[in-house]
Design an enzyme around this catalytic site. Structure first.
Site, PDB file in Angstrom:
ATOM      1  N   ASP A 280       5.972 -15.094  21.532  1.00 43.20           N
ATOM      2  CA  ASP A 280       4.635 -14.559  21.287  1.00 43.20           C
ATOM      3  C   ASP A 280       3.951 -14.130  22.567  1.00 43.20           C
ATOM      4  O   ASP A 280       3.055 -13.280  22.547  1.00 43.20           O
ATOM      5  CB  ASP A 280       3.796 -15.622  20.565  1.00 43.20           C
ATOM      6  CG  ASP A 280       2.403 -15.122  20.223  1.00 43.20           C
ATOM      7  OD1 ASP A 280       2.303 -14.190  19.405  1.00 43.20           O
ATOM      8  OD2 ASP A 280       1.421 -15.661  20.786  1.00 43.20           O
ATOM      9  N   LEU A 361      -4.383 -13.582  17.934  1.00 39.40           N
ATOM     10  CA  LEU A 361      -4.882 -12.204  18.041  1.00 39.40           C
ATOM     11  C   LEU A 361      -4.119 -11.372  19.054  1.00 39.40           C
ATOM     12  O   LEU A 361      -4.505 -10.242  19.337  1.00 39.40           O
ATOM     13  CB  LEU A 361      -6.372 -12.225  18.430  1.00 39.40           C
ATOM     14  CG  LEU A 361      -7.324 -12.853  17.394  1.00 39.40           C
ATOM     15  CD1 LEU A 361      -8.728 -12.908  17.958  1.00 39.40           C
ATOM     16  CD2 LEU A 361      -7.303 -12.061  16.095  1.00 39.40           C
ATOM     17  N   ARG A 362      -3.055 -11.948  19.608  1.00 41.85           N
ATOM     18  CA  ARG A 362      -2.299 -11.175  20.597  1.00 41.85           C
ATOM     19  C   ARG A 362      -1.704  -9.910  19.978  1.00 41.85           C
ATOM     20  O   ARG A 362      -1.620  -8.878  20.628  1.00 41.85           O
ATOM     21  CB  ARG A 362      -1.185 -12.031  21.207  1.00 41.85           C
ATOM     22  CG  ARG A 362      -1.667 -13.067  22.192  1.00 41.85           C
ATOM     23  CD  ARG A 362      -0.521 -13.571  23.059  1.00 41.85           C
ATOM     24  NE  ARG A 362      -0.953 -14.611  23.972  1.00 41.85           N
ATOM     25  CZ  ARG A 362      -0.804 -15.904  23.752  1.00 41.85           C
ATOM     26  NH1 ARG A 362      -0.204 -16.316  22.633  1.00 41.85           N
ATOM     27  NH2 ARG A 362      -1.225 -16.789  24.619  1.00 41.85           N
ATOM     28  N   GLY A 363      -1.260 -10.000  18.729  1.00 43.21           N
ATOM     29  CA  GLY A 363      -0.688  -8.824  18.072  1.00 43.21           C
ATOM     30  C   GLY A 363      -1.679  -7.684  17.970  1.00 43.21           C
ATOM     31  O   GLY A 363      -1.340  -6.519  18.220  1.00 43.21           O
TER      32      GLY A 363
END
Length: 423
Positions: A280, A361-363
Site C-alpha cells: 500500500d 485514502l492513499r488510492g
C-alpha cells in the site's frame, strides 16, 4: 613423491620423482639456486627437459614467468565514453505499462514510487536503470551530502537551513538526479547512516556518516528483488519515502535529514509477494509479462545483440528519441502545477475507491496525482476521463488484496468498476 635433500642459505634443492614405467612421464630433479633455475635465468622461465630414452609422453612447461616492462605506457581514455553504457530507454520494446509508471513518477515524485512485478528476464532492471539518461538536472547546494534544495526549506539539511537563516550565501550547482541502487545485503547502518558515538562523547560533536537514504534525497532509490529484502529495512525505506525525513537514534543522540526520493522496487512473484501493508505504501503497481509474439521477441533479441556488440553506436541511433523524451519530461515537470482536475472527476475517483473497499485514502491521492502527471506528459492543462482510465488500474489494484496469501488483481476489477462509475 617429493623428498627434501637439504637446505642452506646458498641453495635449496628439491627432487621430484615418479614411478618409472613406459607410459608414465618422469620429471628430472629441479635445483633452485639464487638467480638460477636448472642453469637458466630466473626471468627466462622454467624449463623442464625430459630425460633421454624415455617415453614420448613427457611434460614440457615453457615460459611460465615473463618479464614485464615497467616503462610501458597506458593509453589515455575518455572517462565518459568508457563508463558502463546504459541501454536507452527509448529502445525498450513493449512493456508500456511499466515505462508509463516510471515516467509519471519522474514527473511527480510525490506519487510515491512504483512496484514492478513480473517474470524473470522481462527487462525490469534494464528499464529502471535506463531512466538515468532521462533524469533532468536539479539545483543543489555544493558540497552538501543531502543534495539540499537551495530554495525549498523542506528539502534542506539542518546545517544548510541554519546557514540560510543566518543570511549566508550558499554555493549552488546544477547536477543530474541521482539513482541509487540498494543491494540486498545492505545493513541498516549503511542504509540510514551511522553516528560516531566515541567522537560525540569525547568532543561533543554530532559526527554523522550519511547513508544511502541521504544520497538518494531528491533522487531515485532502486531496490531489485525488493520482496527478498528484510522486512525491517523495507519498513525503514517506506517510512522515509512517505515522511520525507530519515531519523537516526543512537545512544541518546538523534540526527535527522531530508530523505525524499522516488522508491522503485522490482521482483519476481514466484519468490513471494510483499505484505499488503507494505504494498500500500507504493504509489503505483506495474505488472510485466513475457512477450509472446514471435516477431516482437526476435526484434528484442536483435536489438540487444546490437547493443552488446557496439553500445556507443547503438546509443547514438536512439539519441534523437532520447533527447525528445527528455525534453518532454522536463516540460511536464515545469507545467505540472498548472494542470487542473475537475471536482466531478475527483468525486468519481473517490467513488471507485470506496466501492472497491480500498483501505485508507492513499488510492484517491495517488490516482489524482498520476492523472495530472499523465496530462502534463501529454502537454495538456486539464485532466480527462481517459487519463484517469489509463492510470487508475496501476494505482488501485495492489490495494485490493486483504489476505497475504491472495494474488494481486490484474486490474480487471478496477477497470470494470471504473466503467460502471464513469459511464
Amino acid at each position: 613423491m617429493a623428498s627434501l635433500l637439504g637446505t642452506s642459505s646458498s641453495a635449496i634443492c628439491a627432487s621430484h620423482s615418479l614411478s618409472s614405467s613406459s607410459s608414465t612421464p618422469s620429471i628430472s630433479p629441479i635445483c633452485f639456486r639464487p638467480g638460477k633455475i636448472c642453469g637458466g635465468k630466473l626471468n627466462a622461465g622454467i624449463q623442464i627437459r625430459p630425460k633421454k630414452n624415455r617415453s614420448r609422453h613427457h611434460v614440457s612447461v615453457m615460459n611460465v614467468a615473463t618479464e614485464i616492462n615497467s616503462t610501458e605506457q597506458v593509453g589515455k581514455f575518455d572517462s565518459k565514453k568508457s563508463a558502463r553504457p546504459v541501454y536507452p530507454f527509448a529502445a525498450i520494446v513493449g512493456q508500456d505499462e511499466m515505462k508509463l509508471c516510471l515516467l509519471l513518477n519522474v514527473i511527480d515524485p510525490k506519487i510515491g514510487g512504483v512496484m514492478i512485478m513480473g517474470d524473470r528476464g522481462t527487462g525490469k532492471s534494464t528499464t529502471v536503470r535506463s531512466l538515468v539518461d532521462l533524469l533532468p538536472e536539479i539545483k543543489v547546494v555544493a558540497g552538501d551530502p543531502y543534495n539540499s534544495d537551495p530554495l525549498d526549506p523542506e528539502f534542506m539539511g539542518v546545517e544548510v537551513r541554519e546557514r540560510v537563516e543566518r543570511g549566508e550565501q550558499v554555493p549552488v550547482v546544477a547536477t543530474k538526479i541521482n539513482m541509487v541502487d540498494l543491494p540486498l545485503g545492505a545493513t541498516e547502518d549503511r542504509v540510514c547512516g551511522t553516528i560516531d558515538i566515541e567522537k560525540a562523547l569525547t568532543e561533543g560533536v554530532k559526527a554523522f556518516e550519511p547513508g544511502l537514504l541521504a544520497k538518494a534525497n531528491r533522487g531515485i532509490l532502486y531496490v531489485d528483488e525488493v520482496n527478498l529484502l528484510d522486512d525491517h529495512l523495507v519498513d525503514v525505506l517506506l517510512d522515509s519515502a512517505a515522511s520525507g525525513w530519515n531519523t537516526v537514534e543512537r545512544e541518546g543522540i538523534s540526527i535527522s535529514h531530508p530523505a525524499r526520493f522516488i522508491l522503485i522496487g522490482s521482483g519476481n512473484p514466484e519468490e513471494g509477494e510483499l505484505r499488503p501493508q507494505l504494498l500500500d505504501r507504493f504509489g503505483m503497481h506495474a505488472q510485466v509479462g513475457t512477450v509472446r509474439d514471435a516477431d516482437l521477441r526476435v526484434k528484442i533479441v536483435e536489438e540487444r545483440a546490437r547493443f552488446d556488440s557496439n553500445p556507443q553506436d547503438f546509443r547514438e541511433t536512439y539519441k534523437t528519441e532520447q533527447d525528445k523524451l527528455q525534453d518532454q519530461i522536463s516540460n511536464a515537470r515545469s507545467n505540472l502545477s498548472s494542470v487542473q482536475i475537475d471536482r466531478e472527476l475527483k468525486v468519481k475517483i473517490s467513488k471507485v475507491c470506496s466501492e472497491l473497499n480500498v483501505d485508507g485514502l492513499r488510492g484517491d491521492i495517488v490516482t489524482n496525482r498520476a492523472a495530472k502527471a499523465l496530462a502534463a506528459l501529454k502537454g495538456k492543462d486539464r485532466v480527462t476521463a481517459d487519463d484517469v482510465a489509463t492510470v487508475i488500474p496501476n494505482c488501485l489494484r495492489h490495494r485490493l488484496r486483504k489476505d497475504p496469501l491472495e494474488s494481486i488483481d490484474s486490474g480487471v476489477l478496477v477497470s470494470e468498476k471504473f466503467a460502471e462509475v464513469f459511464s
